[in-house]
Every structure is written in structure tokens, then in C-alpha cells.
Design a protein around this motif. Structure first.
Motif, PDB file in Angstrom:
ATOM      1  N   GLN A  23       4.597   6.822   1.013  1.00 27.32           N
ATOM      2  CA  GLN A  23       5.389   5.798   1.691  1.00 27.32           C
ATOM      3  C   GLN A  23       4.833   4.428   1.342  1.00 27.32           C
ATOM      4  O   GLN A  23       3.632   4.194   1.411  1.00 27.32           O
ATOM      5  CB  GLN A  23       5.357   5.987   3.199  1.00 27.32           C
ATOM      6  N   ASN A  24       5.734   3.523   0.959  1.00 29.47           N
ATOM      7  CA  ASN A  24       5.367   2.146   0.651  1.00 29.47           C
ATOM      8  C   ASN A  24       5.265   1.394   1.979  1.00 29.47           C
ATOM      9  O   ASN A  24       6.210   1.428   2.771  1.00 29.47           O
ATOM     10  CB  ASN A  24       6.439   1.548  -0.252  1.00 29.47           C
ATOM     11  N   LEU A  42      -2.226   3.909  10.846  1.00 31.45           N
ATOM     12  CA  LEU A  42      -2.743   5.067  10.133  1.00 31.45           C
ATOM     13  C   LEU A  42      -3.335   6.069  11.094  1.00 31.45           C
ATOM     14  O   LEU A  42      -3.784   5.729  12.190  1.00 31.45           O
ATOM     15  CB  LEU A  42      -3.817   4.626   9.133  1.00 31.45           C
ATOM     16  N   GLU A  43      -3.328   7.333  10.683  1.00 31.96           N
ATOM     17  CA  GLU A  43      -3.937   8.404  11.462  1.00 31.96           C
ATOM     18  C   GLU A  43      -5.089   8.988  10.659  1.00 31.96           C
ATOM     19  O   GLU A  43      -5.279   8.649   9.485  1.00 31.96           O
ATOM     20  CB  GLU A  43      -2.889   9.477  11.777  1.00 31.96           C
ATOM     21  N   ALA A  87       0.849  -1.189   0.000  1.00 29.56           N
ATOM     22  CA  ALA A  87       0.000   0.000   0.000  1.00 29.56           C
ATOM     23  C   ALA A  87       0.882   1.236   0.000  1.00 29.56           C
ATOM     24  O   ALA A  87       2.006   1.217   0.507  1.00 29.56           O
ATOM     25  CB  ALA A  87      -0.913   0.008   1.218  1.00 29.56           C
ATOM     26  N   LEU A  88       0.379   2.302  -0.582  1.00 25.95           N
ATOM     27  CA  LEU A  88       1.049   3.597  -0.557  1.00 25.95           C
ATOM     28  C   LEU A  88       0.254   4.508   0.369  1.00 25.95           C
ATOM     29  O   LEU A  88      -0.984   4.545   0.304  1.00 25.95           O
ATOM     30  CB  LEU A  88       1.116   4.197  -1.958  1.00 25.95           C
ATOM     31  N   VAL A 119      -4.290   9.170   3.368  1.00 28.01           N
ATOM     32  CA  VAL A 119      -4.776   8.645   2.100  1.00 28.01           C
ATOM     33  C   VAL A 119      -4.012   7.367   1.810  1.00 28.01           C
ATOM     34  O   VAL A 119      -2.791   7.333   1.896  1.00 28.01           O
ATOM     35  CB  VAL A 119      -4.565   9.655   0.953  1.00 28.01           C
ATOM     36  N   VAL A 120      -4.750   6.291   1.468  1.00 23.67           N
ATOM     37  CA  VAL A 120      -4.141   4.981   1.240  1.00 23.67           C
ATOM     38  C   VAL A 120      -4.507   4.493  -0.157  1.00 23.67           C
ATOM     39  O   VAL A 120      -5.676   4.562  -0.551  1.00 23.67           O
ATOM     40  CB  VAL A 120      -4.625   3.952   2.291  1.00 23.67           C
ATOM     41  N   GLN A 121      -3.517   4.017  -0.882  1.00 23.46           N
ATOM     42  CA  GLN A 121      -3.740   3.366  -2.179  1.00 23.46           C
ATOM     43  C   GLN A 121      -3.271   1.934  -2.048  1.00 23.46           C
ATOM     44  O   GLN A 121      -2.105   1.678  -1.793  1.00 23.46           O
ATOM     45  CB  GLN A 121      -2.968   4.073  -3.290  1.00 23.46           C
ATOM     46  N   VAL A 122      -4.183   0.967  -2.223  1.00 17.10           N
ATOM     47  CA  VAL A 122      -3.857  -0.445  -2.083  1.00 17.10           C
ATOM     48  C   VAL A 122      -3.515  -1.008  -3.462  1.00 17.10           C
ATOM     49  O   VAL A 122      -4.252  -0.811  -4.419  1.00 17.10           O
ATOM     50  CB  VAL A 122      -5.043  -1.226  -1.469  1.00 17.10           C
TER      51      VAL A 122
END
Length: 66
Positions: free
Chosen positions: A16-17, A24-25, A4-5, A29-32
Motif C-alpha cells: 500500500q502506498n 502502523l502495527e 512509503a510502501l 514492513v515499510v519501504q521509504v
């Protein structure tokens, strides 16, 4: 899931990889990114039809009537 990024306050740098253990806070934003499914074919050029692989092996069409 492959990785995830993450963008936001919980990341040291953007993006961040990270993996499943990332804390998470709010407002992150998360990209899976998922793992690639194994399929037959030739890399990214996959054939979805029963057509011959080479143009020379195709059947010739009848000429047009005039």
C-alpha cells in the motif's frame, strides 16, 4: 520523504502506498522512497567528468609507436 510502501496487517492491499499519517502495527514492513535530488545532467545519463559530450569533439590520441 516522497512516499512509503507498507506490507502487513495495517495495509488494505500489499503493498500500500501511504504517507506520514499511516498508522502502523507490529511486524509491518515499510519501504521509504525519498525525493529525487536535483542535479545537472541529462536524465539518468549524468556526466561526472569534464569530457566533451560528443565523441567527435574528443581530442585525438597520438598513434602507437611500433
Amino acid at each position: 520523504m516522497k512516499y512509503a510502501l507498507v506490507w502487513g496487517t495495517s495495509a488494505r492491499h500489499n503493498p500500500q502506498n501511504c504517507g506520514l499519517s499511516q498508522h502502523l502495527e507490529d511486524e509491518d514492513v515499510v519501504q521509504v522512497v525519498k525525493k529525487k535530488e536535483r542535479e545537472g545532467g541529462r536524465g539518468r545519463f549524468k556526466s561526472h567528468s569534464n569530457a566533451p559530450a560528443r565523441i567527435a569533439d574528443r581530442e585525438k590520441k597520438a598513434p602507437l609507436k611500433q
